[in-house]
Design a protein around this motif. Structure first.
Motif, short mmCIF file in Angstrom:
data_model
loop_
_atom_site.label_atom_id
_atom_site.label_comp_id
_atom_site.label_asym_id
_atom_site.label_seq_id
_atom_site.Cartn_x
_atom_site.Cartn_y
_atom_site.Cartn_z
N ALA A 212 37.26 30.03 20.24
CA ALA A 212 37.37 30.55 21.61
C ALA A 212 36.52 31.80 21.80
O ALA A 212 35.98 32.04 22.89
CB ALA A 212 38.83 30.85 21.93
N GLY A 213 36.38 32.60 20.75
CA GLY A 213 35.52 33.78 20.84
C GLY A 213 34.08 33.41 21.12
O GLY A 213 33.39 34.07 21.92
N PHE A 214 33.58 32.34 20.48
CA PHE A 214 32.22 31.88 20.73
C PHE A 214 32.07 31.36 22.15
O PHE A 214 31.04 31.56 22.80
CB PHE A 214 31.86 30.77 19.72
CG PHE A 214 31.57 31.27 18.34
CD1 PHE A 214 30.27 31.50 17.92
CD2 PHE A 214 32.60 31.54 17.45
CE1 PHE A 214 30.00 31.96 16.65
CE2 PHE A 214 32.35 32.00 16.17
CZ PHE A 214 31.04 32.22 15.77
N LEU A 215 33.12 30.67 22.66
CA LEU A 215 33.05 30.16 24.02
C LEU A 215 33.02 31.29 25.04
O LEU A 215 32.35 31.19 26.08
CB LEU A 215 34.26 29.25 24.28
CG LEU A 215 34.30 27.94 23.48
CD1 LEU A 215 35.57 27.17 23.78
CD2 LEU A 215 33.08 27.07 23.82
N ILE A 216 33.72 32.38 24.74
CA ILE A 216 33.70 33.54 25.65
C ILE A 216 32.29 34.13 25.70
O ILE A 216 31.78 34.47 26.78
CB ILE A 216 34.72 34.59 25.19
CG1 ILE A 216 36.15 34.05 25.39
CG2 ILE A 216 34.54 35.90 25.95
CD1 ILE A 216 37.23 34.94 24.82
N VAL A 217 31.65 34.25 24.55
CA VAL A 217 30.28 34.76 24.50
C VAL A 217 29.33 33.85 25.28
O VAL A 217 28.49 34.31 26.06
CB VAL A 217 29.80 34.91 23.04
CG1 VAL A 217 28.31 35.28 22.99
CG2 VAL A 217 30.62 35.95 22.31
N CYS A 218 29.48 32.53 25.09
CA CYS A 218 28.64 31.57 25.80
C CYS A 218 28.84 31.68 27.31
O CYS A 218 27.88 31.67 28.09
CB CYS A 218 28.95 30.16 25.32
SG CYS A 218 27.94 28.86 26.10
#
Length: 535
Positions: free
Chosen positions: A145-151
């Motif tokens: 989810a952290g990567f999705l927030i960055v994306c």
């Protein structure tokens, strides 16, 4: 007739791409199977690594297709072919490549921000008893989810970054907000995708500076210098074992009368025993290599390796000189830092750019060369990662070794290669800016009356000064220069790339020949991993 020619030209370019696609898939399968650990291999991680590596290589293979299609819209005399005479017929061809880039870039975003992180954290969270699958999936999704927030943040920033002049300061707040929404609607989200890809390309630039520059220096020199003699290494290893065994016996003799060893001697004894175990493993590996048929074949092919090494080092020097000339041209003749160092026209002769243009009349030599250049960067990047391993600042996270690479390391490897391929397009543009921008297109200069009122028609190679209706820009170039500030960072990154390559070349020249089992035996290897390699 024009429609038939259009189909023929497009089919030729895409047929070559389809063949390259099959070769890429076969290469990815062999490459991943060669390096993955047989003991820890998993179906999901293997499929993910193969697909991610394939996407990286397919994206790099699309650049030659892009150049091929824009070049074959015109005849050598600078006139458009019948099927490309109007924008209505050229548009679908250009859009086909553009949609190909969009598709692959969306897949790259999916891989980098969702698929690879999820699979990576899934195996990081795996318990030894492999029971609680729900907990693994839950924790993997939490970290992903952290990567999705960055994306999401990158997409939003890219969607709202204005590409044109904003309203004046006297405008109301509503007009400014309305302007932002109009910008978002007019771009149809393509600016958001471009900004996200450009942000990843910045990370890829760091990987190119670290791994590709080093790989360009270490790969050819390793081929030229070769490896040390197996027989000599075994003799040296036996002497080391005898010396360590002698030291161990000397320490153990201190406690023959029943007295315990001091804490310092016990630590020394433990270190010596660990060193002896490593030496025994080295002996087993050297014995296997000495009996291997590959060693004999490699010895017979030694002259070929030397020739290949000399060729690769010449290619690396050519690339470095071309990159230096391109950056020097930008420094002296560009529109400045606020334009992303855009150069209008060719002011300093670039050898690689001229070579590609000289090969253009002999189809398909120029496209073969641009494909070889693209794959050269990918292979040298792989060589750099293979020799250095995967590091986080000064901490080495993973080692890349045949038949013993963990699934997480392979996923890291493929993610790094995805990022490297994104930046490779800009590096190749820097090496041959005019060719990557326009291919082999020419345009007709305004006619001049010669002697006897004869009309003189001059054809000139397309450059930035060419009329927009006479030369078609590659889709790759439009992606690279959508945001000027990224181009500015890439410019300085090219200088860093040149510096790292020269430093790596100097270091590689000073190093001696590497061991025939370089990197295969280390103190932190497990005995199970060692047996897996030997069998």
């Amino acid at each position: 007739m024009a429609d038939t020619a259009l189909l023929t030209e497009s089919a030729l370019g895409w047929s070559i791409f389809a063949f390259v696609l099959l070769v890429i898939l076969a290469f990815c399968w062999v490459y991943i199977r060669k390096y993955q650990s047989r003991q820890e291999s998993e179906v999901i991680s293997t499929i993910t690594a193969i697909c991610a590596l394939a996407v990286a290589l397919i994206t790099s293979a699309l650049l030659p297709v892009d150049i091929f299609l824009v070049s074959y819209m015109k005849y050598p005399n600078g006139t458009y072919k019948e099927w490309a005479a109007s924008n209505e017929t050229r548009g679908p061809v250009e859009n086909t490549v553009l949609y190909g880039y969009y598709t692959l870039y969306i897949i790259i975003l999916f891989c980098v921000f969702l698929w690879i992180p999820f699979v990576y954290f899934y195996y990081e969270e795996r318990d030894d008893d492999n029971v609680n699958k729900c907990s693994q999936v839950k924790n993997a999704l939490k970290y992903t989810a952290g990567f999705l927030i960055v994306c999401s943040a990158l997409l939003l920033i890219g969607a709202f970054v204005p590409l044109e002049a904003p309203p004046s300061q006297n405008s109301t707040q509503w007009e400014k907000v309305q302007y932002l929404f109009e910008e978002l609607g007019s771009s149809h989200g393509l600016a958001a995708l471009s900004f996200s890809i450009s942000s990843l390309t910045l990370v890829g630039m760091l990987a190119v500076i670290t791994y590709t520059a080093y790989g360009m220096s270490v790969l050819p020199l390793n081929l030229i210098k070769g490896t040390r003699s197996v027989a000599y290494e075994r003799l040296e290893n036996c002497e080391d074992m005898e010396e360590v065994e002698h030291q161990i016996e000397k320490l153990k003799s201190k406690c023959e009368d029943g007295r315990p060893l001091s804490s310092r001697d016990r630590r020394t004894l433990q270190d010596l025993e660990a060193k002896l175990r490593v030496l025994h493993r080295r002996e087993r590996h050297l014995e296997v290599v000495e009996k291997s048929c590959c060693t004999r074949v490699g010895g017979a092919l030694r002259p070929v390796k030397i020739v290949m090494g000399i060729f690769f080092i010449l290619v690396a020097v050519l690339f470095t000189v071309a990159l230096f000339i391109s950056n020097l041209d930008k420094a002296l003749h560009s529109a400045g830092i606020n334009s992303g160092f855009v150069v209008f026209g060719t002011n300093i002769t670039n050898p690689l750019n001229e070579l590609l243009l000289a090969l253009q009349p002999v189809f398909p030599l120029d496209y073969i060369l641009i494909t070889v250049i693209t794959m050269y960067f990918v292979l040298t990047s792989m060589a750099g990662i293979r020799n250095m391993g995967i590091w986080f600042f000064w901490i080495r996270l993973y080692k890349i070794r045949p038949r013993r690479t963990r699934p997480q390391a392979l996923l890291f490897l493929c993610m790094i290669l995805l990022l490297i391929v994104l930046h490779t397009s800009y590096v190749i543009y820097s090496l041959a800016p005019q060719y990557v921008m326009y291919g082999s297109q020419k345009y007709i200069l305004p006619s001049k009356a010669g002697e006897g009122n004869d009309t003189v028609v001059n054809a000139r190679i397309c450059d930035a000064d060419a009329p927009t209706d006479q030369c078609t820009v590659t889709r790759s170039y439009l992606f690279l220069h959508k945001f000027w500030f990224f181009s500015t960072v890439y410019y300085f990154g090219n200088w860093a790339f040149i510096a790292v390559f020269l430093i790596g070349l100097a270091v590689s020249c000073c190093k001696g020949r590497k061991s025939v089992i370089e990197g295969e035996v280390e103190a932190d290897d497990s005995d199970v991993s060692d047996e897996e390699y030997l069998h």
